[in-house]
Design a protein around this motif. Structure first.
Motif, PDB file in Angstrom:
ATOM      1  N   GLN A 115      -2.021  -2.309  -4.469  1.00 30.49           N
ATOM      2  CA  GLN A 115      -1.870  -2.397  -3.019  1.00 30.49           C
ATOM      3  C   GLN A 115      -3.109  -2.380  -2.351  1.00 30.49           C
ATOM      4  O   GLN A 115      -3.297  -2.268  -0.912  1.00 30.49           O
ATOM      5  CB  GLN A 115      -0.846  -1.983  -2.370  1.00 30.49           C
ATOM      6  N   SER A 116      -4.420  -2.099  -3.100  1.00 33.32           N
ATOM      7  CA  SER A 116      -5.782  -1.462  -2.458  1.00 33.32           C
ATOM      8  C   SER A 116      -6.826  -2.461  -3.156  1.00 33.32           C
ATOM      9  O   SER A 116      -7.496  -2.796  -2.201  1.00 33.32           O
ATOM     10  CB  SER A 116      -6.060  -0.279  -2.874  1.00 33.32           C
ATOM     11  N   VAL A 117      -6.725  -2.692  -4.133  1.00 35.46           N
ATOM     12  CA  VAL A 117      -7.934  -3.507  -5.121  1.00 35.46           C
ATOM     13  C   VAL A 117      -8.040  -5.110  -4.466  1.00 35.46           C
ATOM     14  O   VAL A 117      -7.087  -5.827  -4.433  1.00 35.46           O
ATOM     15  CB  VAL A 117      -7.885  -3.483  -6.308  1.00 35.46           C
ATOM     16  N   GLY A 118      -9.201  -5.072  -3.683  1.00 29.19           N
ATOM     17  CA  GLY A 118      -9.401  -6.528  -2.978  1.00 29.19           C
ATOM     18  C   GLY A 118      -9.080  -6.274  -1.676  1.00 29.19           C
ATOM     19  O   GLY A 118      -9.390  -7.234  -0.711  1.00 29.19           O
ATOM     20  N   CYS A 119      -8.795  -5.439  -1.056  1.00 29.91           N
ATOM     21  CA  CYS A 119      -8.427  -5.020   0.218  1.00 29.91           C
ATOM     22  C   CYS A 119      -9.300  -3.774   0.776  1.00 29.91           C
ATOM     23  O   CYS A 119      -9.651  -3.706   1.999  1.00 29.91           O
ATOM     24  CB  CYS A 119      -7.033  -5.070   0.566  1.00 29.91           C
ATOM     25  N   LEU A 120      -9.070  -2.722   0.079  1.00 30.21           N
ATOM     26  CA  LEU A 120      -9.595  -1.455   0.545  1.00 30.21           C
ATOM     27  C   LEU A 120     -10.602  -0.958  -0.467  1.00 30.21           C
ATOM     28  O   LEU A 120     -10.276  -1.118  -1.489  1.00 30.21           O
ATOM     29  CB  LEU A 120      -8.271  -0.429   0.830  1.00 30.21           C
ATOM     30  N   PRO A 121     -11.817  -0.206  -0.206  1.00 30.92           N
ATOM     31  CA  PRO A 121     -12.665   0.205  -1.001  1.00 30.92           C
ATOM     32  C   PRO A 121     -11.963   1.502  -1.972  1.00 30.92           C
ATOM     33  O   PRO A 121     -11.409   2.408  -1.265  1.00 30.92           O
ATOM     34  CB  PRO A 121     -13.892   0.856  -0.001  1.00 30.92           C
ATOM     35  N   ILE A 122     -12.121   1.452  -3.232  1.00 35.67           N
ATOM     36  CA  ILE A 122     -12.101   2.486  -4.057  1.00 35.67           C
ATOM     37  C   ILE A 122     -13.235   2.897  -4.940  1.00 35.67           C
ATOM     38  O   ILE A 122     -13.273   1.865  -5.842  1.00 35.67           O
ATOM     39  CB  ILE A 122     -10.544   2.204  -4.815  1.00 35.67           C
ATOM     40  N   ASP A 123     -13.746   3.841  -4.916  1.00 38.49           N
ATOM     41  CA  ASP A 123     -14.823   4.430  -5.992  1.00 38.49           C
ATOM     42  C   ASP A 123     -14.323   5.446  -6.972  1.00 38.49           C
ATOM     43  O   ASP A 123     -14.045   6.573  -6.390  1.00 38.49           O
ATOM     44  CB  ASP A 123     -15.800   5.097  -5.008  1.00 38.49           C
ATOM     45  N   VAL A 124     -13.783   4.935  -7.896  1.00 41.73           N
ATOM     46  CA  VAL A 124     -12.999   5.857  -8.932  1.00 41.73           C
ATOM     47  C   VAL A 124     -14.039   7.173  -9.295  1.00 41.73           C
ATOM     48  O   VAL A 124     -13.315   7.945  -9.683  1.00 41.73           O
ATOM     49  CB  VAL A 124     -12.471   5.073 -10.230  1.00 41.73           C
ATOM     50  N   ALA A 125     -15.418   6.818  -9.552  1.00 44.07           N
ATOM     51  CA  ALA A 125     -16.042   7.833 -10.085  1.00 44.07           C
ATOM     52  C   ALA A 125     -16.349   8.885  -8.818  1.00 44.07           C
ATOM     53  O   ALA A 125     -16.162   9.934  -9.230  1.00 44.07           O
ATOM     54  CB  ALA A 125     -17.571   7.468 -10.411  1.00 44.07           C
ATOM     55  N   ALA A 126     -16.656   8.368  -7.668  1.00 43.52           N
ATOM     56  CA  ALA A 126     -16.607   9.236  -6.693  1.00 43.52           C
ATOM     57  C   ALA A 126     -15.402  10.154  -6.228  1.00 43.52           C
ATOM     58  O   ALA A 126     -15.223  11.251  -6.091  1.00 43.52           O
ATOM     59  CB  ALA A 126     -17.205   8.691  -5.349  1.00 43.52           C
ATOM     60  N   LEU A 127     -14.317   9.564  -6.459  1.00 44.06           N
ATOM     61  CA  LEU A 127     -12.944  10.228  -6.148  1.00 44.06           C
ATOM     62  C   LEU A 127     -12.336  10.966  -7.365  1.00 44.06           C
ATOM     63  O   LEU A 127     -11.445  11.775  -7.313  1.00 44.06           O
ATOM     64  CB  LEU A 127     -12.145   9.070  -5.891  1.00 44.06           C
ATOM     65  N   GLY A 128     -12.971  10.772  -8.613  1.00 45.53           N
ATOM     66  CA  GLY A 128     -12.482  11.571  -9.842  1.00 45.53           C
ATOM     67  C   GLY A 128     -11.178  11.066 -10.213  1.00 45.53           C
ATOM     68  O   GLY A 128     -10.532  11.907 -10.737  1.00 45.53           O
ATOM     69  N   ILE A 129     -10.932   9.614 -10.030  1.00 46.92           N
ATOM     70  CA  ILE A 129      -9.618   9.165 -10.701  1.00 46.92           C
ATOM     71  C   ILE A 129      -9.928   9.021 -12.217  1.00 46.92           C
ATOM     72  O   ILE A 129     -10.814   8.324 -12.668  1.00 46.92           O
ATOM     73  CB  ILE A 129      -9.378   7.765  -9.823  1.00 46.92           C
ATOM     74  N   ASP A 130      -8.855   9.327 -13.053  1.00 41.56           N
ATOM     75  CA  ASP A 130      -8.938   9.200 -14.409  1.00 41.56           C
ATOM     76  C   ASP A 130      -8.741   7.864 -14.889  1.00 41.56           C
ATOM     77  O   ASP A 130      -9.289   7.261 -15.933  1.00 41.56           O
ATOM     78  CB  ASP A 130      -7.932  10.298 -15.031  1.00 41.56           C
ATOM     79  N   PHE A 131      -7.496   7.385 -14.399  1.00 41.69           N
ATOM     80  CA  PHE A 131      -6.961   6.091 -14.764  1.00 41.69           C
ATOM     81  C   PHE A 131      -6.567   5.121 -13.624  1.00 41.69           C
ATOM     82  O   PHE A 131      -5.790   5.699 -12.547  1.00 41.69           O
ATOM     83  CB  PHE A 131      -5.701   6.034 -15.501  1.00 41.69           C
ATOM     84  N   LEU A 132      -7.029   3.813 -13.623  1.00 39.31           N
ATOM     85  CA  LEU A 132      -6.335   2.968 -12.464  1.00 39.31           C
ATOM     86  C   LEU A 132      -6.124   1.616 -13.115  1.00 39.31           C
ATOM     87  O   LEU A 132      -6.733   1.083 -13.920  1.00 39.31           O
ATOM     88  CB  LEU A 132      -7.540   2.782 -11.644  1.00 39.31           C
ATOM     89  N   SER A 133      -4.835   1.209 -12.586  1.00 50.32           N
ATOM     90  CA  SER A 133      -4.367  -0.055 -13.036  1.00 50.32           C
ATOM     91  C   SER A 133      -3.979  -1.041 -11.899  1.00 50.32           C
ATOM     92  O   SER A 133      -3.353  -0.506 -10.750  1.00 50.32           O
ATOM     93  CB  SER A 133      -3.059  -0.104 -13.953  1.00 50.32           C
ATOM     94  N   ALA A 134      -4.407  -2.301 -11.906  1.00 51.17           N
ATOM     95  CA  ALA A 134      -4.177  -3.356 -10.892  1.00 51.17           C
ATOM     96  C   ALA A 134      -4.254  -4.839 -11.457  1.00 51.17           C
ATOM     97  O   ALA A 134      -5.108  -5.108 -11.879  1.00 51.17           O
ATOM     98  CB  ALA A 134      -5.209  -3.103  -9.752  1.00 51.17           C
TER      99      ALA A 134
END
Length: 301
Positions: A115-134
């Motif tokens: 519900q975010s990718v393609g609409c809202l910015p997400i920087d996985v490196a800056a945020l420290g996210i380990d896994f992301l799926s979309a």
């Protein structure tokens, strides 16, 4: 690219993590009762391994940060599984704060970002996210059946692929030698022939999003949802979705005592497409929608 694998959908990416970690009896996963089933059932499927999924209670369509912080106090928690934006309410979770809490306690953070990718910015490196799926078929405007799975490079040796096939082995073009050594990148999670038409479609959709600029898309979408929320309040609707830092591309609301499916049905008859989710009507305008379409929706309501 070394941290990205192509998957069929969001569920598959989450499942790679759920089935790939070295769980121990007594381990805990933190999830939430606001989540879409794709980010709950893969964790529930670990019950036979002695893994407990703790369903944190949402409040008014949001998951309070203090609820997560309290639950993370248990040393048994291995992983936090949440969405970037809750599908029913449209509440945007504070990913920076959640990630910081996880890092402080050595807990992994797995994100459902459809519900975010393609609409809202997400920087996985800056945020420290380990896994992301979309998946690609929602805000990315691609087709169903092709999505992305991100696994931080430092964690790839901890997530064992569910299937070892011809594609995810180290030398995957040596068809004369049988081998099980894995690719040194996230390709280790692509066991067989990829969905090439879906990947090309996804690539085109990503190119379009980058050409327009994700920040510009977010600004446009949030302006449209702000206008919709203002109009809904003027109509006397009950708006569930938050604004400010928690706002997203989703606006969830109710029109008095009218059942949400009835509201959706009468709008569908006017070629206005909304959805009924979690006891609300859900509107999700994108960058291609015009302010005049928001005005028409409000008039029809």
């Amino acid at each position: 690219p070394e941290e990205i694998a192509f998957v069929k959908n969001t569920t598959e990416g989450i499942g790679i993590v759920a089935q790939g970690l070295d769980w121990q009896p007594g381990d805990r996963v933190l999830a939430c009762d606001l989540e879409y089933p794709s980010n709950v059932t893969p964790w529930w499927g670990l019950r036979d391994q002695g893994v407990e999924t703790v369903m944190l209670p949402g409040r008014d369509g949001r998951l309070p940060l203090e609820t997560v912080e309290e639950a993370l106090a248990s040393p048994r928690v291995r992983l936090l599984a949440l969405s970037s934006v809750e599908f029913g309410s449209g509440a945007r979770n504070d990913l920076a704060a959640l990630s910081a809490l996880c890092r402080e306690r050595g807990v992994l953070f797995c994100l459902d970002a459809i519900q975010s990718v393609g609409c809202l910015p997400i920087d996985v490196a800056a945020l420290g996210i380990d896994f992301l799926s979309a998946d690609g078929h929602k805000w990315l405007c691609s087709v169903e059946g092709s999505g992305i799975f991100y696994c931080a490079a430092a964690l790839q040796d901890r997530i064992r692929p569910r299937v070892v096939g011809w594609r995810n082995v180290a030398d995957n073009h040596d068809f004369d030698t049988y081998q099980t050594a894995l690719q040194p990148t996230a390709v280790r999670y692509e066991e067989g022939s990829p969905n090439m038409p879906g990947i090309f479609a996804l690539g085109g959709a990503i190119d379009l999003a980058l050409e327009l600029g994700v920040e510009a898309i977010a600004g446009r979408v949030l302006a449209l949802t702000d206008a919709l929320v203002t109009g809904l309040h003027e109509k006397g609707a009950t708006v569930i979705s938050p604004r400010g830092a928690e706002a997203s591309g989703i606006v969830a609301f109710r029109m008095g005592d009218e059942p949400p499916r009835r509201t959706v049905g009468r709008l569908l008859a006017e070629n206005v497409y909304l959805a009924a989710r979690r006891g609300c009507v859900r509107a999700s305008p994108h960058f291609y929608n015009e302010p005049s379409e928001i005005e028409r929706l409000l008039e029809l309501l």
